[in-house]
Structures are given as structure tokens and as C-alpha cells.
Design a protein around this motif. Structure first.
Motif, PDB file in Angstrom:
ATOM      1  N   GLN A 155      55.042  81.460  69.772  1.00  0.00           N
ATOM      2  CA  GLN A 155      53.735  81.019  69.296  1.00  0.00           C
ATOM      3  C   GLN A 155      52.781  80.717  70.452  1.00  0.00           C
ATOM      4  O   GLN A 155      51.588  81.027  70.385  1.00  0.00           O
TER       5      GLN A 155
ATOM      6  N   ARG B 283      49.760  85.594  55.583  1.00  0.00           N
ATOM      7  CA  ARG B 283      51.086  85.503  56.169  1.00  0.00           C
ATOM      8  C   ARG B 283      51.325  86.678  57.108  1.00  0.00           C
ATOM      9  O   ARG B 283      50.883  87.787  56.878  1.00  0.00           O
TER      10      ARG B 283
ATOM     11  N   LYS C   3      58.062  83.030  65.631  1.00  0.00           N
ATOM     12  CA  LYS C   3      57.619  81.648  65.795  1.00  0.00           C
ATOM     13  C   LYS C   3      57.917  81.122  67.202  1.00  0.00           C
ATOM     14  O   LYS C   3      57.126  80.365  67.779  1.00  0.00           O
TER      15      LYS C   3
ATOM     16  N   SER D  13      45.786  84.385  62.752  1.00  0.00           N
ATOM     17  CA  SER D  13      45.031  83.944  61.582  1.00  0.00           C
ATOM     18  C   SER D  13      45.557  82.620  61.032  1.00  0.00           C
ATOM     19  O   SER D  13      44.808  81.876  60.397  1.00  0.00           O
ATOM     20  N   ARG D  14      46.842  82.319  61.298  1.00  0.00           N
ATOM     21  CA  ARG D  14      47.405  81.049  60.834  1.00  0.00           C
ATOM     22  C   ARG D  14      47.173  79.928  61.827  1.00  0.00           C
ATOM     23  O   ARG D  14      47.311  78.754  61.485  1.00  0.00           O
ATOM     24  N   LEU D  15      46.845  80.283  63.051  1.00  0.00           N
ATOM     25  CA  LEU D  15      46.693  79.284  64.099  1.00  0.00           C
ATOM     26  C   LEU D  15      45.237  78.905  64.365  1.00  0.00           C
ATOM     27  O   LEU D  15      44.973  77.871  64.980  1.00  0.00           O
TER      28      LEU D  15
ATOM     29  N   VAL E 198      54.564  84.017  63.168  1.00  0.00           N
ATOM     30  CA  VAL E 198      53.238  83.417  63.103  1.00  0.00           C
ATOM     31  C   VAL E 198      52.227  84.424  63.649  1.00  0.00           C
ATOM     32  O   VAL E 198      52.581  85.320  64.410  1.00  0.00           O
ATOM     33  N   ASN E 199      50.979  84.286  63.243  1.00  0.00           N
ATOM     34  CA  ASN E 199      49.935  85.110  63.863  1.00  0.00           C
ATOM     35  C   ASN E 199      48.662  84.299  64.045  1.00  0.00           C
ATOM     36  O   ASN E 199      48.564  83.149  63.625  1.00  0.00           O
TER      37      ASN E 199
ATOM     38  N   TRP F 110      50.649  90.868  56.919  1.00  0.00           N
ATOM     39  CA  TRP F 110      49.781  91.527  57.891  1.00  0.00           C
ATOM     40  C   TRP F 110      50.514  92.663  58.591  1.00  0.00           C
ATOM     41  O   TRP F 110      50.010  93.762  58.708  1.00  0.00           O
TER      42      TRP F 110
END
Length: 572
Positions: free
Chosen positions: A130, A2, A127, A227-229, A224-225, A6
Motif C-alpha cells: 500500500q 474495489r 495490501k 481510488s480507495r486511498l 488496494v488501489n 478494477w
């Protein structure tokens, strides 16, 4: 991972500077601050082995006077930053002050910067932004990243540019720090951040300034970052839950991830090393990767059994790689040098730790404010001990093959450096070297001795049985036994039992030295260091043996003499 976790991790590592614990509320009186300042100056200048190595007494006096002039007016946070600037005068990445203690309710923009391919990349944001993840960060509030780093530099403890950049990236989004250095006025509700896409298009992001409490209350879905995308995570993704682990990457490649220089109580290093040994000796592998890219240090001795296995794996004709980069610091940097010294190929980017550096820290706390810090206790001159460190000083260790993680690979779940090794032919160090009879003389505990040596790669290599003779009667006396079936040499403390042929003159002219494959142990500890066979005999670097025996060895250049003193330790 998350984004909140981070970003909080970066803030803890950079603003707290070294993950030091928080303290209680500060006494806000000028007198208390004066006492803290005096205590800090005395602690640093009195205990650091050479606080003035990179500064002068006048600069320290001037900085102290500057702080004293503002004791009544500055905020707790500004006071902490001023103290951090004083500590940073040491030019030592290990000597520092924590500013986290003074941050009661800091403010920040949700912006996670990461360094990819020579540029700052936006890898985390709200977000709403993004679509801008992966774009280059051009400026914050009209100031370029270079300008911002130059402004914040005085408070950052560093001894090379890689370390400076890494520390800067973990604090540039805290607005109190930016305000202290005049990059923002303070009190702004929003700040403009300009990013640039691959096609050159620039976009201004109107980023909200959050208080720490507002940030903590945000729903994780608000930001968001990368690593989530990304499409996937590579199998070599850093595992923060373990100190070390093994992976079979296929194609005859064994991979070891080493995340912290400490022993896992649930998986002792002896047990882990036995697992590594079994795999390396199985015949299934021709490449061995040791990954220290995310290792910030601890105790360099923990990796010793693995370094020995890597050394033997190389001597038997295989390839070993050490991965390192900007996250490789302190003891992990020492391990990188050690692995390179035994023949591993260094792949990655310049290290965050410097080859020669101050280290071995002691923590302290200021008596009134509770602000905490730490200072180094010794200077570690790796160039005096390892050939691989010889070309360097207080600077980053440079890779043999520079391979940077690309952002595109990151988003595709590809570990760029590991993939390079998998796709490339094995890199084998040269296992034969020319050996010439050395002209160096030797003195042991004040007595000249007749042991002869071969000079190989500018170092003196001696026959173990010759050394056993010359150490007879000293504090470091040892015996040598040879197990031909196991191809193992063992050194044990005690009286040497001659086997014949000791102290014979060496054959003149240039000989061929070949890396030896026999196992060598001092009692139950493996002897790390390259060994060579010349004319059927094993020769070892004197420094490696003296390190294991724990005795002092020095070189008297004027007399061209090796001086050994068994009453003194190897490292003073």
C-alpha cells in the motif's frame, strides 16, 4: 471501487481486446487450427476495406507460414496470440482477435499500472504494498516498461502511440503474455517489480503470481488501489451507470458527462437535449463543458443535438470546452472533432482514437476454436469533412490546451482539467472572419449553376436561398422559410418559393462575416455547422448542408469546381 473489480475490468478490456464475448473450448488438432487460420486470413483480407494499408501481402504470407510451422506444438493461448499478431498487421485499432477465449486459467500479478504525467504509476497492488501506491513502476522481472511494451507490441491492434500504450497497460500483468514474449520463463511463483519514489529511492516488490481461480477467491481486503486511498472523489468522477448526465459546477459553468455514444432508453437524448437547451438559454451559464474522456465510442450521431446546442451557445458569445484524452476512441473521437469544428476548445490530452481511421466493425468467430474477432468495414477520412480534422491523418487528435490529470490531484479528489477550466478566463473563438468572393464554380447533376459563394476560412459558404434555387428540380429540392419572431430558418423538402434577390452577384473585395445566431433546421433536425452573416444574409458551408440533405459533394481541384450529384449519398 474495489480493486478486484478494477483489475478485472482492465483484464477484460485489454486481454479480451474489445470486450468480445468468450467462446467454447477449442478443437486442439493441427487440422482444425489450419482451418481456423485459413478462415481468418480470408476473412480479414477479403472483407477489410484495405487490410494491406499498413502491411504487405508478403508480411501476411510470412506470418501465416510462421503460424503454420507451429500448429502442432503451440498451446491454445499461444495460438490465439499468434492470430492476434496476424490481425494486428492491419495497423487498425478496430480490427482485432480476442485472446480471452483461449485463457482457461491464466496467471497474473496484482499490479494496476496507470499513466500519469509521462510515467507508469503503480495505482493498485496487494495490501502489503500500500505504501508504494503512486510510485513509478521501473521494471517487471528486470525489464523496463518500455522494453515490455516493445515486446508485446506485435499483438496489440493500434494506429497511434496513445492507443498502444493504453492497451499495453491493460495486459502487462498477465504472466502467460509475458512468457509468450520471453519476459518471464513461466511457472514462477513470484516476480520482482521495482518501483521508484519521488525522492529517487527504489524498492523491489516481491509480487506473488496468482492463478485466475486464486485471484477470484481472494478477499477484497487483500489488495488496494488509489481510488480507495484518495481523500475524495470529484463530482466529475466517471459514472458508469449512465450514458450522459448534467452537473452545475458553479461559477456559471455547466458540465455534461458523456460516457458512451448511445442513447439511454430511460432518458432519451431528445429529452436530455431539451434539459441542456433550457439551462444554456437561462442566462445562468457562460461556460459549457462536454466530457468525453472516458467514452470508447458507439454511434457518433447520438450527440448531434448537443453539438448543435454547443454551436449556438458559442455563436451567442459563450465558451464551450470538450474534454478528451486517451480513453476517447472511435465515435467519441469523431464527436470531439465535430465539437472542435463548431468552435469548442479542446482541453485534455491526445486522444486514444485517431482522427482518420478504419471503423464500422463486423464481428466473426473462427469455426473450430470459437476464437472471436472483428474487422473494420470502411475508412473514415474526417479530414475530408471537418476543418478541425484537416491538419491530421491517422494520428491522435491534439488538444488546444494540454492539461494532464496529476496523481497528486487525483489523490486529493481534484479533476485537474476541469479545475483548470473553472480557474481560467473563458476561451472565446473569434466570431468574425474575413470573407472574400470565391472563384469556385459549381455543377449540380452535370449542369453548371450561377450560385456565388464567399470563401471563409478556406471553405465555400453559400446563401441558403441561392442553394434552394440551384437544387430546384433535383432529388434534393427544398424550400426555405424564415420565422423572424423565433429567429429560425427551416428547410423542408419540396418546391422552392422565391423571395427575391436570389443568385445576385456578391460584392467584391473583403467583407466581414459574423457568426450567425439564428436557429437553422432541416425539417425537425438542427443543422450542425458554422453559419455566418454577410451583408444581412445568412451563409452556410456547402458540405454541412449536403450532409443534411444526404447528397454527394466533391471538389475538382483541376477545374476549380464543386461537383454535386444528388443521385449519390454524401458518404460513399
Amino acid at each position: 471501487m474495489r480493486v478486484k473489480q478494477w483489475l478485472a475490468g482492465c483484464l477484460s478490456a485489454a486481454v479480451v481486446l474489445g470486450c468480445l464475448p468468450f467462446a467454447g473450448a477449442a478443437d486442439d488438432t493441427a487440422q482444425a487450427r489450419q482451418e481456423d487460420l485459413t478462415y481468418l486470413v480470408q476473412t480479414l483480407t477479403g472483407n477489410h476495406p484495405d487490410f494491406y494499408a499498413n502491411t504487405t501481402e508478403q508480411e501476411v504470407e510470412d506470418k501465416t507460414a510462421e503460424i503454420e510451422a507451429g500448429l502442432e506444438d503451440m498451446s491454445d493461448f499461444d495460438f490465439a496470440i499468434e492470430l492476434s499478431e496476424l490481425a494486428a498487421l492491419a495497423g487498425d485499432s478496430h480490427t482485432m482477435i480476442s485472446v480471452g477465449n483461449a485463457m482457461q486459467d491464466y496467471h497474473l500479478i496484482i499490479m494496476a499500472p496507470d499513466w500519469y504525467e509521462g510515467r507508469w504509476v503503480l495505482s493498485g497492488a496487494e495490501k502489503a504494498y500500500q505504501d508504494c501506491i503512486g510510485q513509478e513502476i521501473v521494471s517487471i522481472n528486470g525489464h523496463s516498461m518500455d522494453e515490455l511494451m516493445q515486446a508485446l507490441e506485435p499483438m496489440i491492434p493500434y494506429d497511434n502511440e496513445v492507443r498502444l500504450r493504453r492497451q499495453f497497460g491493460g495486459m502487462v500483468y498477465v504472466t502467460e503474455i509475458l512468457q509468450h514474449y520471453g519476459m518471464v520463463t513461466g511457472g514462477e511463483e513470484r516476480l520482482p517489480v521495482v518501483v521508484r519514489a519521488a525522492d529517487g529511492t527504489e524498492t523491489t516488490l516481491d509480487m506473488k503470481v496468482y492463478s485466475a481461480s486464486e485471484y477470484a477467491a481472494l478477499d477484497p481486503g487483500a489488495y488496494v488501489n488509489a481510488s480507495r486511498l484518495r481523500a475524495a472523489a470529484p463530482v466529475t468522477e466517471p459514472d458508469r451507470e449512465v450514458c450522459y448526465k448534467l452537473l452545475d459546477l458553479g461559477g456559471g459553468t455547466l458540465y455534461m458527462q458523456y460516457n458512451s455514444c448511445r442513447e439511454d432508453p430511460n432518458h432519451p437524448m431528445d429529452e436530455f437535449a431539451a434539459e441542456v437547451k433550457a439551462k444554456l438559454e437561462s442566462g445562468d451559464y457562460t461556460k459549457f463543458i462536454i466530457d468525453l474522456r472516458n467514452n470508447g465510442g458507439g454511434s457518433d450521431g447520438v450527440l448531434y443535438p448537443i453539438t448543435y446546442l454547443a454551436q449556438q451557445f458559442i455563436a451567442n458569445g459563450n465558451a464551450v470546452y470538450v474534454l478528451a484524452g486517451e480513453g476517447t476512441f472511435s465515435s467519441a473521437l469523431i464527436n470531439t472533432v465535430q465539437l472542435k469544428d463548431v468552435g469548442a476548445t479542446f482541453v485534455g490530452t491526445p486522444t486514444g482514437g485517431s482522427v482518420d481511421h478504419f471503423g464500422a466493425v463486423t464481428a466473426f468467430e473462427l469455426p473450430n476454436s470459437g476464437i472471436r474477432g472483428q474487422y473494420s468495414n470502411k475508412f473514415i477520412d474526417l479530414g475530408s469533412y471537418y476543418e478541425a480534422a484537416g491538419p491530421y491523418g491517422v494520428e491522435s487528435f491534439q488538444p488546444d490546451i494540454q492539461v494532464e490529470q496529476t496523481f497528486a490531484d487525483y489523490m486529493d479528489g481534484v479533476d485537474t482539467a476541469v479545475q483548470y477550466i473553472l480557474d481560467s478566463a473563458p476561451v472565446h473563438p473569434e466570431l468574425t472572419k474575413p470573407a472574400a468572393v470565391s472563384s469556385a464554380r459549381m455543377v449540380v447533376d452535370g449542369t453548371p449553376v450561377a450560385a456565388a459563394a464567399y470563401e471563409i476560412e478556406d471553405s465555400n459558404y453559400f446563401k441558403l436561398r441561392d442553394l434552394a434555387v440551384v437544387f430546384t428540380g433535383t432529388n434534393a429540392a427544398f424550400n426555405v422559410t424564415w420565422d423572424s419572431a423565433a429567429q429560425k430558418i427551416t428547410l423542408t423538402a419540396g418546391v422552392y418559393e422565391p423571395a427575391g434577390g436570389e443568385l445576385e452577384p456578391l460584392t467584391g473585395g473583403t467583407q466581414t462575416a459574423t457568426r450567425a445566431t439564428a436557429d437553422v433546421y432541416v425539417d425537425d433536425m438542427p443543422l450542425v455547422g458554422k453559419a455566418y452573416e454577410v451583408g444581412g444574409n445568412h451563409y452556410f458551408k456547402l458540405r454541412d448542408l449536403c450532409f443534411m440533405l444526404g447528397v454527394s459533394v466533391e471538389w475538382d481541384g483541376a477545374a476549380q469546381t464543386i461537383v454535386i450529384d444528388t443521385s449519390k449519398p454524401y458518404i460513399q
